[in-house]
Design an enzyme around this catalytic site. Sequence first.
Site, PDB file in Angstrom:
ATOM      1  N   GLY A  88      44.455  41.779  47.301  1.00 30.74           N
ATOM      2  CA  GLY A  88      43.191  41.009  47.178  1.00 30.74           C
ATOM      3  C   GLY A  88      42.336  40.277  46.462  1.00 30.74           C
ATOM      4  O   GLY A  88      43.236  39.997  45.062  1.00 30.74           O
ATOM      5  N   SER A  89      41.053  40.260  46.036  1.00 35.70           N
ATOM      6  CA  SER A  89      40.651  39.324  45.155  1.00 35.70           C
ATOM      7  C   SER A  89      41.272  40.117  43.316  1.00 35.70           C
ATOM      8  O   SER A  89      40.655  39.230  43.187  1.00 35.70           O
ATOM      9  CB  SER A  89      39.135  39.443  45.134  1.00 35.70           C
ATOM     10  OG  SER A  89      38.742  38.647  46.747  1.00 35.70           O
ATOM     11  N   THR A  90      41.351  41.112  42.979  1.00 39.67           N
ATOM     12  CA  THR A  90      41.569  41.785  41.592  1.00 39.67           C
ATOM     13  C   THR A  90      42.924  41.016  41.625  1.00 39.67           C
ATOM     14  O   THR A  90      42.818  41.179  40.575  1.00 39.67           O
ATOM     15  CB  THR A  90      42.371  43.363  41.785  1.00 39.67           C
ATOM     16  OG1 THR A  90      43.669  42.996  42.851  1.00 39.67           O
ATOM     17  CG2 THR A  90      40.996  44.113  41.834  1.00 39.67           C
TER      18      THR A  90
END
Length: 586
Positions: free
Chosen positions: A315-317
Amino acid sequence: MNENRTCHRGKTAVLFFLLSLMIIGLGGRLFYLMIFRSQYYSAKAEDLHFRERSIKAARGRILDRNGQVLADNRTVCTVSVIYNQVKDREQTIQMLSRELGLEEGEVRKKVEKRSSREVIASNVEKETGDRIRQFNLDGVKVDEDYKRYYPYNSLASRVLGFTGGDNQGIIGLEVKYEEYLKGIGGIIYTMTDAAGVELENGREERREPVPGKDLVLSLDVNIQMYAQQLAYQTMERKNAKGVSIIVMNPQNGEILAMVNAPEFNLNDPFTLDQNLVSESARQKAAQEAEEGRDLQERRNQMWRNFCVSDTYEPGSTFKIITAAAGLEAGVVKLTDRFTCPGYRIVEDRKIRCHKTGGHGGETFLQGMMNSCNPVLIDVGQRLGAEAYCQYFDQFGLRGKTGIDLPGEASTIMHKPENMGPVELATVSFGQSFQITPVQLITTVSSIINGGERVTPHFALEAKTADGSWTRKFSWPLKGRILSEETSETMRYILEMVVAEGSGKNAAVEGYRIGGKTATSEKLPRSLKKYISSFIGFAPADNPQVIALITIDEPEGIYYGGTIAAPVIGDLFRNILPILGIQETQI
């Protein structure tokens, strides 16, 4: 007729000559063996009258970086019988059955078995072994042995691993560093008569065992304990399936803590379904038991280190990687302007932002602070599939990290030839591929530490208990993956994410913290199951520690910025003083 007699005398002479040669040869051979080989065959004959029993070597201890013992040895006993030496079988059977708490029939089979040595029981408590020895029964041998003991029970269980009945490592660091830990076994030689009965005044010889080497780790017991406590609290509060936390030094790859909750008791590693906190996990365990799932398969799952062996969509990491690649390639600057209407159309696909109404106009810096999908999709498109894949390889993401634990999984990524516009768009914000948590934290460490690729590791040195022999393990940097300038810019971006953006719940008063939140949806998407995560580091201007938390299938609110970021904030608040990191003077 005279010719026949002559012929007969000739044959007799030849036969006599051959027999004489044979006798002379045998005599010569006998003389050689008796005079020149007598010592050799005397020793061989003596060997036939020696019975040997093995002595296990004490396994090397495992220590944390401050000398705290994580794995030790306890003295136990191995009880055995030698058939030819047992005089009163019934008395022997009754005594061993009673003292060892074993079925009489089971003991009888072993005592009556005609073998050179039959082990009745191993890992017997020393007190019990001493009691059996005091009976002084012929043919019963009690040898002292060692059993692995873990003072902290479940602490770092999936990292340390454990040993089997033969005292050999089975999983984790116990098996990875077996060659240093195992030591060299010894032998007891006992003299017997031709029937195998031990001679009353016969001599006994010993070859003493050599203890294994102690293994010193980068783990810090205090940091590991606090991280594990936070993981269990988070599991219980969110009724999560599992929680993992990795704490590492981003400058050199030394791992200070690695938690895989629920952990299991290293002193009781074969009991299933230990420490299951969440109701969903307990239900799953009960269902697996009812379905008759293979016992060993369930144990393997309990022992599995999912920080290293399991992959997930980050995801956004992962936007950290896309941003770093874009900055390094020069296709984006902090001040570049973007527009987010709440989605991007890529080919025939409408890919949404987490903010359905959109973020409107924003700079690249603001897009990272807002964790805006369309902004990162645009950066990925600017790079193009070929360049993006090149940076993916350059950052070391396609291979393994080389961590010193068995069972590391590789990244699952699209092949460059299969990376179309949609795949490029989804990869840019951390979907449609999978990596391990240890790969993510290693790559982010390398991006924020000035651009040098590190190798995550636990082992610092192996040494003898008295310090007379030491081997320090070397974990050199693997080379530059991006420029110092890009690394500095990424540290600034990620500090702003925590100071004013989606990661503000990880802020710690008095410290400069950088980080990134993530909320990824598990496959299949229809299940609506999520992994919430946050990766953070401190101090933001000169990172000395980095931590990653992943929360698997939390119930209720599942956003990484809401439930994962505060855990890392709590962790840093407690461990930064332990690490000697001073508060920022304003």
